[in-house]
Design an enzyme around this catalytic site. Structure first.
Site, mmCIF file in Angstrom:
data_model
loop_
_atom_site.group_PDB
_atom_site.id
_atom_site.type_symbol
_atom_site.label_atom_id
_atom_site.label_comp_id
_atom_site.label_asym_id
_atom_site.label_seq_id
_atom_site.Cartn_x
_atom_site.Cartn_y
_atom_site.Cartn_z
ATOM 1 C CE LYS A 64 -4.373 -1.518 0.453
ATOM 2 N NZ LYS A 64 -5.502 -1.082 -0.382
ATOM 3 C CB SER A 89 -8.859 -3.058 6.678
ATOM 4 O OG SER A 89 -7.905 -3.276 5.663
#
Length: 326
Positions: A64, A89
């Site tokens: 990410k 999340s």
């Protein structure tokens, strides 16, 4: 030889390989070029040659960081000064927090209260302002609406934006540059940012791409079957990073360029996590281990091939490993 043009593909636009190539150059000073590992023992078990792109060793412990860094590097001075926010999340939130720390951008993150503690600690470690919310897409969308109503900060989505997709695609780009003779690429599927970027890169080189998601979060498979985005399933799978539905940008790329979505059980994920731990000597969170689980489950299908597997992240609570819970 690595092909650098996307123009031979009908209907291609700038969302595809050219944007990923530019992203690669832009984020290079900030990211870690993660290693690609191979294990003969796992090769024999799978009946195939497996090349693991270890994004678990990326900054903040997941792929990410690539997309978050790429997105923040596009901000105007005024946008940087105002700050940004996201819902996550865990891994995207930590990635955005660290990218913001490096680039001088204030970051707010909303995270489900049941997210793994290691991921929440990661977000806090990099200086983000963290707000805990209920699990599920409804709570995420409500929090986005609240912060957007304030009007001052820009929302950086976890996956459904061309700049995020392009940043994530650089992981597959590095992998096929290191091993250009691959017969296939395999990526986890949650919202589809990583799989979309992987699919763009793979298709540009004539390499087929598969996505993997848990049986308990199989909305991606259902979306492809229905030819329309389906809602996320209840958040009960251990694969916490994959508990979201496809987006308007990711869905058509996956529909058009991914060969199939493979499904794996929770027990198959646990086993794959354990094997990665035993044989590669690295941690893979459940959302990452799905790729090995899929190859082991479908051994006859992949037998004899050379496959690139993207291990998307390694943020695991080491005091409570899933395969030790039974």
């Amino acid at each position: 030889m690595f092909v650098t043009s996307w123009q031979h593909i009908a209907g291609a636009d700038d969302l595809h390989l050219n944007l990923i190539l530019r992203a690669e150059k832009l984020i290079e000073p900030y990211i870690a070029q993660t290693p690609v590992l191979n294990c003969p023992v796992l090769d024999r078990e799978a009946g195939a040659r497996l090349w693991f792109k270890c994004e678990s060793l990326q900054k903040t412990g997941a792929f990410k960081f690539r997309g978050a860094c790429h997105a923040l590097l596009q901000l105007t001075p005024e946008q940087r000064a105002a700050g940004v926010f996201t819902v996550s999340s865990g891994n995207h939130g930590a990635a955005l927090a660290h990218a913001g720390q490096l680039l001088g951008v204030r970051v707010r993150v909303a995270v489900p209260h049941n997210a793994p503690e290691v991921k929440k600690e990661n977000i806090a470690h990099f200086g983000a302002e963290m707000t805990e919310i209920e699990p599920g897409m409804a709570a995420r969308e409500a929090q986005i609406a609240r912060w957007e109503a304030e009007g001052s900060q820009l929302y950086i989505p976890p996956y459904d934006h061309p700049l995020i997709i392009a940043g994530q695609g650089t992981a597959a780009l590095e992998l096929i540059k290191a091993h250009p003779a691959l017969d296939g690429l395999i990526s986890p599927l949650g919202g589809g940012g990583l799989l979309s970027g992987t699919a763009m890169v793979g298709h540009s080189q004539g390499i087929p791409v598969w996505g993997v998601e848990p049986e308990l979060a199989a909305d991606g498979k259902a979306s492809i079957t229905a030819n329309a985005i389906q809602p996320a399933m209840p958040p009960i799978s251990m694969c916490d990073g994959l508990l979201t539905n496809l987006g308007q940008h990711t869905f058509p790329i996956i529909r058009d360029y991914v060969r199939d979505i493979l499904l794996v059980s929770e027990d198959e994920v646990k086993y794959a996590m354990h094997r990665i731990w035993q044989r590669l000597k690295i941690t893979a969170e459940p959302s990452a281990a799905v790729v090995l689980a899929a190859v082991l489950k479908h051994r006859a299908y992949f037998e004899g091939q050379s496959l690139g597997l993207i291990l998307s992240g390694g943020n695991v609570n080491l005091s409570r490993l899933p395969w030790q819970e039974d």
